[in-house]
Design an enzyme around this catalytic site. Structure first.
Site, PDB file in Angstrom:
ATOM      1  N   ALA A  59       0.840  -1.191   0.000  1.00  0.00           N
ATOM      2  CA  ALA A  59       0.000   0.000   0.000  1.00  0.00           C
ATOM      3  C   ALA A  59       0.878   1.246   0.000  1.00  0.00           C
ATOM      4  CB  ALA A  59      -0.907   0.001   1.230  1.00  0.00           C
ATOM      5  N   TYR A 185     -10.025   0.668   5.107  1.00  0.00           N
ATOM      6  CA  TYR A 185      -9.385   1.938   4.774  1.00  0.00           C
ATOM      7  C   TYR A 185     -10.375   2.823   4.010  1.00  0.00           C
ATOM      8  CZ  TYR A 185      -5.444  -0.619   6.618  1.00  0.00           C
ATOM      9  OH  TYR A 185      -4.635  -1.338   7.453  1.00  0.00           O
TER      10      TYR A 185
HETATM   11  C1  FMN Z   1       3.042  -8.062   6.742  1.00  0.00           C
HETATM   12  C2  FMN Z   1       1.734  -7.862   6.042  1.00  0.00           C
HETATM   13  C3  FMN Z   1       1.464  -6.652   5.422  1.00  0.00           C
HETATM   14  C4  FMN Z   1       0.257  -6.461   4.719  1.00  0.00           C
HETATM   15  N1  FMN Z   1       0.062  -5.285   4.033  1.00  0.00           N
HETATM   16  C5  FMN Z   1      -1.008  -5.179   3.202  1.00  0.00           C
HETATM   17  C6  FMN Z   1      -1.123  -4.079   2.305  1.00  0.00           C
HETATM   18  O1  FMN Z   1      -0.233  -3.227   2.182  1.00  0.00           O
HETATM   19  N2  FMN Z   1      -2.240  -4.010   1.540  1.00  0.00           N
HETATM   20  C7  FMN Z   1      -3.224  -4.965   1.586  1.00  0.00           C
HETATM   21  O2  FMN Z   1      -4.219  -4.860   0.876  1.00  0.00           O
HETATM   22  N3  FMN Z   1      -3.106  -6.036   2.407  1.00  0.00           N
HETATM   23  C8  FMN Z   1      -2.021  -6.174   3.174  1.00  0.00           C
HETATM   24  N4  FMN Z   1      -1.866  -7.312   3.935  1.00  0.00           N
HETATM   25  C9  FMN Z   1      -2.847  -8.405   3.794  1.00  0.00           C
HETATM   26  C10 FMN Z   1      -2.330  -9.430   2.784  1.00  0.00           C
HETATM   27  O3  FMN Z   1      -2.156  -8.845   1.499  1.00  0.00           O
HETATM   28  C11 FMN Z   1      -3.256 -10.655   2.659  1.00  0.00           C
HETATM   29  O4  FMN Z   1      -4.499 -10.256   2.137  1.00  0.00           O
HETATM   30  C12 FMN Z   1      -3.498 -11.366   3.989  1.00  0.00           C
HETATM   31  O5  FMN Z   1      -2.312 -11.442   4.755  1.00  0.00           O
HETATM   32  C13 FMN Z   1      -4.047 -12.787   3.770  1.00  0.00           C
HETATM   33  O6  FMN Z   1      -3.173 -13.556   2.958  1.00  0.00           O
HETATM   34  P1  FMN Z   1      -2.143 -14.645   3.631  1.00  0.00           P
HETATM   35  O7  FMN Z   1      -3.008 -15.606   4.405  1.00  0.00           O
HETATM   36  O8  FMN Z   1      -1.434 -15.288   2.454  1.00  0.00           O
HETATM   37  O9  FMN Z   1      -1.223 -13.880   4.520  1.00  0.00           O
HETATM   38  C14 FMN Z   1      -0.702  -7.504   4.676  1.00  0.00           C
HETATM   39  C15 FMN Z   1      -0.414  -8.703   5.324  1.00  0.00           C
HETATM   40  C16 FMN Z   1       0.770  -8.904   5.983  1.00  0.00           C
HETATM   41  C17 FMN Z   1       1.037 -10.249   6.635  1.00  0.00           C
END
Ligand code: FMN
Length: 367
Positions: A59, A185
Site C-alpha cells: 500500500a 481503509y
Molecule cells: C506483513 C503484512 C502486510 C500487509 N500489508 C497489506 C497491504 O499493504 N495491503 C493490503 O491490501 N493487504 C495487506 N496485507 C494483507 C495481505 O495482502 C493478505 O491479504 C493477507 O495477509 C491474507 O493472505 P495470507 O493468508 O497469504 O497472509 C498484509 C499482510 C501482511 C502479513
C-alpha cells in the site's frame, strides 16, 4: 497428467502473467517520510526472485495523512517517487517479473503506530500522529480520536491525489495499479453502511456509497496508460451483521467491470472490530467464487492459501483465476518454485541460480 492450471499464463488487461501466483501487497513499515529504504530493495528483490507471476508493491499512500503508520510508503511527492524509482531499478535489473503497486488512503485507520510497537492509534498532537479523515466522524474503535468527516472539497483533493500518484506510477513504468478498496481503509469505509453515515450523494443507498470509490476508479483509469491494467482490491464482507457483504461486493464488482476494471482481488474484513471471521484455509475463496460467477474479468483469491494442491485446486476448479500469497511467501520466498516442482510445471529462475535445480526436477527451470 494435464498441465497444472496454476502455471498457465493469463492476460489481465494488457498484461500477460507467466502464471497464476500473485504476491499480495504487504506493508513493511520501513519507509522514511514515505520514501522506500534499502529494506524495500532487499524485500522486493527477494520476492522478485520467487517465480510468481506478479509482484504487488505494498500500500502506497497518495497523501501523507493516508499512511497507516509513519513508516508507510508514499507516492505523493518527488522524493517518494525518486526512492521508489531507485528500488524499482534495483529489482528490475535482475528480474523480469511484472510489478504492480497498490495505491491507498488509510482513512480513519491512519495515524497508527508500527505493528511491532502495538499498532495503536497515535493522537493527532503526539509525535508521528495526525488528524484522520473519513466519510463520517466515527472512530474505528471506542476511545480513539474520531476522524473528521470529509467535505466534498476534501474528497476532490483525495481523488486528485490518487490521480497524481497514478501519473507517478505510470512514469515509473509500473505495470499495473491496484486500488485499495479493502480492510476498512478510506474507500472501503465509504462502501460500508457501518462507517458511512453521510446524508449527501455519497451516503445512504448502495449507489451513493459506491459513488466516491467509483469516481476514484474512473479518475485513476483515465490517468493510467490504457494498455496497462487498473484493478481493485475489495473486502467482500465486513463479517458484521448490517455491514458490507458479498451481494454488495458483486454489485460493486460489476460496476467496476463496466468501467474498465481489469481484475477484482477478493479479501475481507478490517472495517469493524466486531468482525467474526471464520479463519481457516481458503476462508475467503467462497467470496471470490461468488464474485467470479458474476463478472467476466479475472478474480484473485487470497487468504491462508499455503499448500500447492490447495492453490492448484482453487484455479483448476474455477473458484478464482489467480491466487495471492502474503504470509505464505514471506515464510517461504521460493514457494512458487516448490509448487512448480510439486505439480510438474516450469518456473523462472535467475541465471545466477540455475545451478541449484535439483536433479530430480530436470525441467523445472525455464532456460
Ligand atoms: C506483513 C503484512 C502486510 C500487509 N500489508 C497489506 C497491504 O499493504 N495491503 C493490503 O491490501 N493487504 C495487506 N496485507 C494483507 C495481505 O495482502 C493478505 O491479504 C493477507 O495477509 C491474507 O493472505 P495470507 O493468508 O497469504 O497472509 C498484509 C499482510 C501482511 C502479513
Amino acid at each position: 497428467m494435464s498441465a497444472p492450471a496454476l502455471f498457465q499464463p493469463l492476460t489481465v488487461g494488457g498484461l500477460t502473467l507467466a502464471n497464476r501466483i500473485v504476491i499480495a501487497p504487504m506493508c513493511q513499515y520501513s519507509a522514511e517520510d514515505g520514501c522506500m529504504t534499502d529494506w524495500h530493495a532487499q524485500h522486493l528483490g527477494m520476492l522478485a526472485q520467487s517465480g510468481a507471476g506478479l509482484l504487488t508493491i505494498e500500500a502506497a499512500a497518495v497523501v501523507p495523512e493516508g499512511r497507516i503508520t509513519y513508516g508507510d510508503v508514499g507516492l505523493y511527492d518527488d522524493a517518494s517517487e525518486a526512492a521508489l524509482a531507485r528500488t524499482l531499478e534495483a529489482v528490475r535489473r535482475w528480474s523480469p517479473m511484472p510489478v504492480a503497486i497498490q495505491l491507498a488512503h488509510a482513512g480513519r485507520k491512519a495515524s497508527s503506530d508500527l505493528p511491532w510497537h502495538g499498532g495503536a492509534q497515535i493522537a493527532p498532537d503526539a509525535p508521528h500522529g495526525w488528524q484522520t479523515v473519513a466519510p463520517s466522524a466515527l472512530a474505528f474503535e471506542d476511545g480513539q480520536t474520531p476522524p473528521v468527516a470529509l467535505t466534498t472539497e476534501g474528497m476532490a483533493a483525495i481523488r486528485d491525489a490518487f490521480v497524481a500518484a497514478t501519473v507517478r506510477a505510470a512514469r515509473l513504468g509500473i505495470d499495473a495499479v491496484q486500488l485499495h478498496g479493502a480492510h476498512g481503509y478510506l474507500l472501503h469505509s465509504f462502501l460500508s453502511p457501518l462507517s458511512n453515515r453521510r446524508t449527501d450523494a455519497y451516503g445512504g443507498s448502495l449507489e451513493n456509497r459506491m459513488r466516491f470509490p467509483l469516481e476514484i476508479f474512473d479518475a485513476v483509469r483515465a490517468a493510467f496508460p490504457a494498455d496497462r491494467p487498473v484493478t481493485m482490491r475489495v473486502s467482500a464482507t465486513d463479517w458484521v451483521d448490517g455491514g458490507w457483504d458479498v451481494n454488495q461486493t458483486i454489485a460493486f464488482s460489476q460496476a467496476l467491470e463496466a468501467r474498465g476494471c481489469a481484475a477484482i482481488h477478493v479479501s475481507s474484513g478490517g472495517l469493524d472490530p466486531r468482525q467474526a471471521i471464520p479463519v481457516r484455509p481458503s476462508y475467503q475463496v467462497p467470496a471470490a467464487r461468488a464474485v467470479k460467477a458474476a463478472v467476466g474479468i479475472p478474480v484473485v483469491a487470497v487468504g491462508l492459501i499455503t499448500d500447492y494442491e490447495q492453490a492448484e485446486a482453487i484455479v483448476a476448479t474455477g473458484d478464482a483465476d489467480m491466487i495471492a500469497l502474503a504470509r505464505t511467501i514471506l515464510y517461504d520466498p521460493r514457494w512458487p518454485w516448490h509448487a512448480a516442482a510439486h505439480l510438474g510445471a516450469r518456473v523462472h529462475a535467475a541465471d545466477q541460480y540455475l545451478r541449484c535445480q535439483p536433479r530430480r526436477f530436470k525441467t523445472l527451470f525455464d532456460e
